[in-house]
Design a protein around this motif. Structure first.
Motif, PDB file in Angstrom:
ATOM      1  N   ALA A 178       0.828  -1.216   0.000  1.00  0.00           N
ATOM      2  CA  ALA A 178       0.000   0.000   0.000  1.00  0.00           C
ATOM      3  C   ALA A 178       0.854   1.255   0.000  1.00  0.00           C
ATOM      4  O   ALA A 178       1.830   1.356   0.752  1.00  0.00           O
ATOM      5  N   ASP A 179       0.482   2.211  -0.838  1.00  0.00           N
ATOM      6  CA  ASP A 179       1.112   3.529  -0.804  1.00  0.00           C
ATOM      7  C   ASP A 179       0.423   4.428   0.220  1.00  0.00           C
ATOM      8  O   ASP A 179       1.019   5.349   0.763  1.00  0.00           O
ATOM      9  N   ILE A 180      -0.869   4.165   0.433  1.00  0.00           N
ATOM     10  CA  ILE A 180      -1.692   4.939   1.363  1.00  0.00           C
ATOM     11  C   ILE A 180      -2.578   3.972   2.134  1.00  0.00           C
ATOM     12  O   ILE A 180      -3.130   3.041   1.536  1.00  0.00           O
ATOM     13  N   ILE A 181      -2.719   4.197   3.422  1.00  0.00           N
ATOM     14  CA  ILE A 181      -3.667   3.439   4.228  1.00  0.00           C
ATOM     15  C   ILE A 181      -4.841   4.352   4.547  1.00  0.00           C
ATOM     16  O   ILE A 181      -4.646   5.449   5.080  1.00  0.00           O
ATOM     17  N   GLU A 182      -6.040   3.904   4.198  1.00  0.00           N
ATOM     18  CA  GLU A 182      -7.227   4.711   4.484  1.00  0.00           C
ATOM     19  C   GLU A 182      -7.855   4.318   5.810  1.00  0.00           C
ATOM     20  O   GLU A 182      -8.098   3.131   6.062  1.00  0.00           O
ATOM     21  N   ILE A 183      -8.120   5.311   6.632  1.00  0.00           N
ATOM     22  CA  ILE A 183      -8.939   5.114   7.823  1.00  0.00           C
ATOM     23  C   ILE A 183     -10.352   5.500   7.400  1.00  0.00           C
ATOM     24  O   ILE A 183     -10.669   6.676   7.226  1.00  0.00           O
TER      25      ILE A 183
ATOM     26  N   LEU B 139      -6.692  15.074 -11.014  1.00  0.00           N
ATOM     27  CA  LEU B 139      -6.225  13.745 -10.645  1.00  0.00           C
ATOM     28  C   LEU B 139      -7.386  13.046  -9.943  1.00  0.00           C
ATOM     29  O   LEU B 139      -8.204  13.688  -9.288  1.00  0.00           O
ATOM     30  N   VAL B 140      -7.444  11.715 -10.061  1.00  0.00           N
ATOM     31  CA  VAL B 140      -8.625  10.987  -9.580  1.00  0.00           C
ATOM     32  C   VAL B 140      -8.264   9.883  -8.598  1.00  0.00           C
ATOM     33  O   VAL B 140      -7.318   9.125  -8.807  1.00  0.00           O
ATOM     34  N   SER B 141      -9.062   9.805  -7.541  1.00  0.00           N
ATOM     35  CA  SER B 141      -9.050   8.682  -6.613  1.00  0.00           C
ATOM     36  C   SER B 141     -10.327   7.891  -6.866  1.00  0.00           C
ATOM     37  O   SER B 141     -11.425   8.431  -6.731  1.00  0.00           O
ATOM     38  N   LEU B 142     -10.200   6.627  -7.248  1.00  0.00           N
ATOM     39  CA  LEU B 142     -11.355   5.807  -7.635  1.00  0.00           C
ATOM     40  C   LEU B 142     -11.625   4.743  -6.580  1.00  0.00           C
ATOM     41  O   LEU B 142     -10.715   4.017  -6.175  1.00  0.00           O
TER      42      LEU B 142
ATOM     43  N   ALA C  48     -10.936  -3.053 -16.193  1.00  0.00           N
ATOM     44  CA  ALA C  48     -11.652  -1.836 -16.579  1.00  0.00           C
ATOM     45  C   ALA C  48     -11.074  -0.622 -15.863  1.00  0.00           C
ATOM     46  O   ALA C  48     -10.974   0.465 -16.438  1.00  0.00           O
ATOM     47  N   VAL C  49     -10.678  -0.815 -14.615  1.00  0.00           N
ATOM     48  CA  VAL C  49     -10.086   0.271 -13.824  1.00  0.00           C
ATOM     49  C   VAL C  49      -8.731   0.676 -14.396  1.00  0.00           C
ATOM     50  O   VAL C  49      -8.440   1.859 -14.572  1.00  0.00           O
ATOM     51  N   ILE C  50      -7.892  -0.300 -14.691  1.00  0.00           N
ATOM     52  CA  ILE C  50      -6.566  -0.023 -15.240  1.00  0.00           C
ATOM     53  C   ILE C  50      -6.683   0.745 -16.561  1.00  0.00           C
ATOM     54  O   ILE C  50      -5.880   1.641 -16.860  1.00  0.00           O
ATOM     55  N   ALA C  51      -7.716   0.453 -17.334  1.00  0.00           N
ATOM     56  CA  ALA C  51      -7.890   1.095 -18.638  1.00  0.00           C
ATOM     57  C   ALA C  51      -8.126   2.594 -18.522  1.00  0.00           C
ATOM     58  O   ALA C  51      -7.752   3.349 -19.423  1.00  0.00           O
ATOM     59  N   VAL C  52      -8.729   3.062 -17.403  1.00  0.00           N
ATOM     60  CA  VAL C  52      -9.009   4.499 -17.261  1.00  0.00           C
ATOM     61  C   VAL C  52      -7.938   5.222 -16.439  1.00  0.00           C
ATOM     62  O   VAL C  52      -7.973   6.436 -16.291  1.00  0.00           O
ATOM     63  N   GLU C  53      -6.995   4.488 -15.881  1.00  0.00           N
ATOM     64  CA  GLU C  53      -5.793   5.027 -15.234  1.00  0.00           C
ATOM     65  C   GLU C  53      -6.044   6.050 -14.113  1.00  0.00           C
ATOM     66  O   GLU C  53      -5.542   7.178 -14.169  1.00  0.00           O
TER      67      GLU C  53
ATOM     68  N   GLU D 103      -5.345   7.891 -10.654  1.00  0.00           N
ATOM     69  CA  GLU D 103      -4.075   8.088  -9.950  1.00  0.00           C
ATOM     70  C   GLU D 103      -4.047   7.324  -8.627  1.00  0.00           C
ATOM     71  O   GLU D 103      -2.994   6.837  -8.203  1.00  0.00           O
ATOM     72  N   ILE D 104      -5.192   7.236  -7.964  1.00  0.00           N
ATOM     73  CA  ILE D 104      -5.305   6.449  -6.734  1.00  0.00           C
ATOM     74  C   ILE D 104      -6.377   5.399  -6.938  1.00  0.00           C
ATOM     75  O   ILE D 104      -7.473   5.684  -7.408  1.00  0.00           O
ATOM     76  N   LEU D 105      -6.067   4.182  -6.571  1.00  0.00           N
ATOM     77  CA  LEU D 105      -7.004   3.074  -6.634  1.00  0.00           C
ATOM     78  C   LEU D 105      -7.287   2.629  -5.195  1.00  0.00           C
ATOM     79  O   LEU D 105      -6.389   2.170  -4.494  1.00  0.00           O
ATOM     80  N   VAL D 106      -8.531   2.795  -4.757  1.00  0.00           N
ATOM     81  CA  VAL D 106      -8.918   2.459  -3.391  1.00  0.00           C
ATOM     82  C   VAL D 106      -9.569   1.082  -3.385  1.00  0.00           C
ATOM     83  O   VAL D 106     -10.608   0.880  -4.009  1.00  0.00           O
ATOM     84  N   VAL D 107      -8.944   0.149  -2.698  1.00  0.00           N
ATOM     85  CA  VAL D 107      -9.478  -1.205  -2.611  1.00  0.00           C
ATOM     86  C   VAL D 107      -9.847  -1.479  -1.164  1.00  0.00           C
ATOM     87  O   VAL D 107      -8.995  -1.392  -0.277  1.00  0.00           O
ATOM     88  N   GLY D 108     -11.120  -1.792  -0.940  1.00  0.00           N
ATOM     89  CA  GLY D 108     -11.596  -2.033   0.424  1.00  0.00           C
ATOM     90  C   GLY D 108     -11.967  -3.476   0.657  1.00  0.00           C
ATOM     91  O   GLY D 108     -11.124  -4.321   0.947  1.00  0.00           O
TER      92      GLY D 108
END
Length: 201
Positions: free
Chosen positions: A5-10, A143-146, A157-162, A164-169
């Motif tokens: 992880a580059d970022i940890i979301e609380i 820039l987008v956080s998805l 599909a996510v990789i195709a739109v690139e 900048e941040i990909l949030v996986v929960g």
């Protein structure tokens, strides 16, 4: 998880349950990984920003529908801490336009968060319009956080739109092997670690 992880979301529920200690604990456990506090701030911007940035968060979220005064207050506090703000468009999810055409934010606002709300997905909404919206935000210079329903089934599909941040929960947290899922996703990202707001300046 910290090696992937580059970022940890609380997340908002965790933040409400444990408060600022959730941020400080994450910082203690993973001092080399930045923390995002998903505050979804809509008012009292300076106070909330001061609290979460003071606790060690590097990012926080502010609702896009909050007043410009709130945006300005959070922006000034973020600038003082050297932190970054994410504009959360959850209240506009599913609409043709997530932001007004003339939307302008303070310099410390780094990303537009585009996502499918959890409750909508739990109620059976399988729309991927939030993924499609990434290109629109890019076309406007953001820039987008998805986030929302991101996992092995939607990753291509996510990789195709690139974003900048990909949030996986839940794809990770509800997995029997969270580390392996995180590794699988990270290994498939074509350019991990790209898209920091300071890289563009």
């Amino acid at each position: 998880m910290k090696e992937f992880a580059d970022i940890i979301e609380i997340g908002t529920p965790l933040l409400k349950r444990l408060g600022l200690s959730a941020i400080t604990t994450a910082r203690e456990l993973c001092p080399e990984v930045m923390v995002l506090a998903d505050t979804k701030t809509v008012d009292a911007g300076r106070f909330e920003a001061d609290m979460v940035f003071g606790a060690g968060a590097a990012f926080m979220t502010v609702l896009s529908c909050a007043s410009s005064a709130t945006h300005e207050a959070v922006g000034k506090c973020a600038a003082a801490f050297g932190a970054t703000v994410v504009v959360d468009t959850i209240t506009e999810a599913g609409k043709a336009e997530l932001l007004p055409v003339n939307a302008v934010f303070p310099e410390s606002f780094g990303y537009i968060a585009v996502h499918s709300p959890t409750d909508a997905r739990l109620a059976g909404n399988t729309s991927t319009s939030h993924i499609d919206a990434v290109r629109k935000m890019h076309d406007r210079g953001f820039l987008v956080s998805l986030a929302g329903g991101i996992g092995p089934d939607t990753l291509q599909a996510v990789i195709a739109v690139e974003p900048e941040i990909l949030v996986v929960g839940s794809a990770i947290t509800e997995s029997a092997s969270p580390k392996e899922v995180a590794r699988w996703i990270r290994d498939r990202l074509p350019n991990p670690g790209r898209g920091w707001p300071w890289d563009r300046r």
